[in-house]
Scaffold this active site. Structure first.
Site, short mmCIF file in Angstrom:
data_model
loop_
_atom_site.label_atom_id
_atom_site.label_comp_id
_atom_site.label_asym_id
_atom_site.label_seq_id
_atom_site.Cartn_x
_atom_site.Cartn_y
_atom_site.Cartn_z
N ASP A 1 1.17 20.35 -54.89
CA ASP A 1 0.81 19.40 -55.90
C ASP A 1 1.54 17.89 -56.03
OD1 ASP A 1 0.88 18.07 -58.83
OD2 ASP A 1 -0.11 20.00 -59.55
N ASP B 1 15.40 11.35 -37.91
CA ASP B 1 15.55 12.71 -37.60
C ASP B 1 16.37 12.98 -36.19
OD1 ASP B 1 15.44 15.57 -38.19
OD2 ASP B 1 13.31 15.41 -38.74
#
Length: 655
Positions: free
Chosen positions: A231, A356
């Site tokens: 959501d 990363d």
């Protein structure tokens, strides 16, 4: 009226000036102390005078500007490396263990000028604090006395995957972030961040490589457990609360902050076929639903809380159009469109962009093709990489492309010499290097590390995982559980009954007043623990051998599933499933007397929920599909879009 405003402004200025004169606590093991006008300062470069960067009365930006002027190119390049704090013993290749290799750490700090490290040490909090103090002492002895920033992957949860999280050890143990979304309480999310912040700072950790803000739109993806679910608006709210807790407010970095790093910018959750882009076979994310914009929404919460760092995704995003142009087919750490144009430009982010891990390294041999049959995959950060989309570039050119795209700091590498080479070859401007160095230093100044980077080991022992924090964590574990089915009305269950257990500690049940029996047919009811189903079709890859991939349905022959069926055939059975990913529970629904989903819960928390001492309050943070056919038909970039979910997102029962 104007005079009143002017007077207020003058008072405010005087108050600000007075505040800047307040003596902070100084801590030094190498540097000498200067006394000027009755105030104390650290002589970090040992030149016998007070430099602007040593003057804690000045704004962080002014101090950073002075220090950057004094730094060599090599020192600036070292500042842009985010290495792994080296350890001794087994697991030293990844920094795992209980103590640092101080010889190697000294080499990294003195020769490569690295002063930012991820720590993967575990063990006693006091010992961890002292080990981090040792790193700070080596850093303080450097030419300019620049303190170390020490970071960590998440430490306060149940699931541990090397390279993505750290075993909780003595830290308070909370549900996964999915559990906080299930509860839906942003205040609790912020409270968790505040407690984790206190625990981190107590042991000398100043940066959190979290939160994982990715929208979990493909249910097969193995990194869902670290997200806030699927959501977007709820994820946005949770991300804001998480960052505010860790950073000690929503006004940026301060002396009590742990810098939060929102990751992975952006679209990581739209993983093609659900495969993760740590792996060469999973390097692409796809957007067949043209839904890239929804993946941006959760990050807006982190930006609202002035998050200090952002980490780009490994993934190459397929099918995304930005400002009328298709994205370049490179990992986000190399994308100027995503980092400079979108993140810095549209969203105005002015913190540190941290790549990363290992994006500038090569990926060849076993990294690319997997190990040969019978060979256990291993990872050495010096021989492993994720250079997706730039595999054919030299390492020097990769550094140049990433910096020019917008990266400030490189995760998992200490190759500062290659960055220096890129500048000397004219591939990166010195001004661009100064930008990144300044951003990194400002945060160190804002956290007060130049004044006091050391921590008290005994205080760490009293703070980390203390009983009050543990009690809050345990309550959250039970609250986060989701009651999906209770057709046999087993929950809540009264003590005094005979129970058969599978995957549950008998001692916990006994202390709650139940008699534990050895066979299901002897019991009044059963309690069975299961993990969400998965396969590992890529066991020959390092991360593939650790990730939970593949189908989401329970299949006959699975040992845990067979144990559940056996118990359920004999007595009414409560089954709890740990949802690291969504699961297809069709095979459980007709047999179970009650189903509780959990997102990391101890046996004690499980019995709290079963007995109703702390009722399960959670709502599903993602839908649970009905079949693998429905999953294969859904669009990887569109959340909760399977045809006919068994349980829709937000589903829950009360009791």
């Amino acid at each position: 009226m104007k005079q009143v405003i002017a007077l207020c402004a003058a008072i405010s200025l005087l108050a600000s000036t007075a505040l800047s004169q307040e003596q902070p606590a100084l801590s030094a093991r190498v540097a000498r102390t200067l006394t000027i006008d009755g105030l104390s300062f650290k002589d970090l470069n040992r030149n016998g005078k007070l430099d602007a960067y040593e003057d804690w009365r000045l704004p962080a930006a002014e101090r950073a500007a002075d220090l950057v002027k004094q730094m060599t190119l090599e020192e600036k390049a070292g500042l842009m490396m985010h290495g792994t704090a080296p350890s001794v013993g087994p697991g030293s290749g990844m920094g795992v263990g209980t103590e640092y290799d101080l010889g190697r750490a000294t080499d990294m700090i003195e020769k490569r000028k690295v002063v930012t490290f991820i720590t993967r040490l575990a063990g006693d909090p006091a010992a961890l604090a002292e080990e981090n103090n040792k790193l700070q002492e080596i850093a303080e002895a450097g030419r300019l006395g620049i303190p170390a920033t020490i970071s960590t992957d998440p430490r306060n949860h149940f699931q541990f995957v090397l390279g993505a999280s750290v075993a909780a050890g003595g830290f308070s143990k909370w549900p996964e972030t999915l559990g906080f979304t299930a509860i839906g309480d942003a205040a609790l999310m912020r409270r968790f961040g505040d407690i984790a912040r206190q625990e981190y700072r107590a042991v000398g950790i100043q940066e959190a490589l979290s939160p994982q803000v990715d929208l979990a739109s493909d249910p097969r993806w193995p990194r869902i457990n670290g997200t806030f679910g699927e959501d977007a608006q709820l994820s946005k709210s949770m991300a804001q609360a998480y960052v505010a807790g860790f950073q000690n407010g929503e006004n940026g970095i301060n002396k009590d902050s742990v810098i939060a790093v929102a990751k992975h910018w952006v679209g990581y959750g739209a993983a093609k076929d659900g495969y993760d882009s740590h792996n060469a076979y999973g390097r692409h994310a796809t957007f067949p639903g043209n839904n890239f914009a929804e993946h941006l929404i959760p990050f807006e919460g982190a930006f609202k809380a002035k998050v200090g760092g952002v980490m780009p995704t490994y993934s190459i995003l397929d099918g995304v159009i930005l400002d009328g142009k298709p994205l370049e087919a490179v990992g986000a750490g190399y994308s100027k469109q995503l980092l400079t144009d979108l993140l810095r430009g549209k969203y105005g982010f002015n913190g540190v962009i941290l790549s990363d891990w290992l994006i500038t390294n090569d990926c060849k041999g076993a990294c690319l093709d997997g190990e040969k049959p019978g060979v256990k995959p291993t990872l050495n950060e010096e021989t492993f990489g994720m250079p997706w989309g730039v595999e054919d570039m030299s390492r020097v050119d990769r550094f140049a492309k990433a910096v020019n795209a917008g990266v400030d700091q490189f995760g998992g590498v200490t190759s500062s010499d290659l960055l220096v080479e890129a500048v000397k070859d004219g591939k990166i401007s010195k001004e661009r290097i100064d930008q990144s160095a300044t951003r990194i230093l400002i945060q160190k100044f804002e956290q007060g590390l130049f004044e006091n980077p050391y921590v008290d080991p005994e205080k760490a022992r009293s703070i980390v995982g203390n009983p009050a924090f543990a009690a809050e964590a345990n309550a959250a574990q039970a609250r986060a559980m989701v009651l999906l089915d209770n057709k046999a009305k087993l929950v809540p269950v009264q003590s005094g009954k005979k129970v058969f257990l599978y995957g549950v500690d008998p001692k916990v049940a006994a202390t709650r007043g139940f008699t534990v029996v050895a066979a299901a047919h002897e019991a009044d009811f059963a309690v069975v623990r299961l993990n969400a189903p998965y396969q590992q079709p890529h066991m020959n890859y390092f991360f593939g051998s650790r990730h939970q991939e593949g189908d989401l349905d329970f299949k006959d022959g699975n040992a845990d599933f067979e144990a559940f069926k056996s118990a359920a055939n004999e007595v009414p059975t409560i089954v709890t499933v740990y949802l690291a990913r969504p699961a297809i529970l069709t095979g459980l629904l007709d047999r179970a007397g009650a189903i509780l989903a959990n997102f990391g819960a101890s046996d004690a928390a499980l019995f709290d929920a079963i007995q109703g001492r702390q009722k399960a309050e959670g709502k599903l943070p993602f839908e649970l599909p009905s079949s693998m056919d429905d999953i294969r038909a859904q669009k990887s970039d569109v959340p909760h879009d399977t045809r006919k979910p068994l349980f829709p997102i937000g589903y829950h029962l009360r009791y």
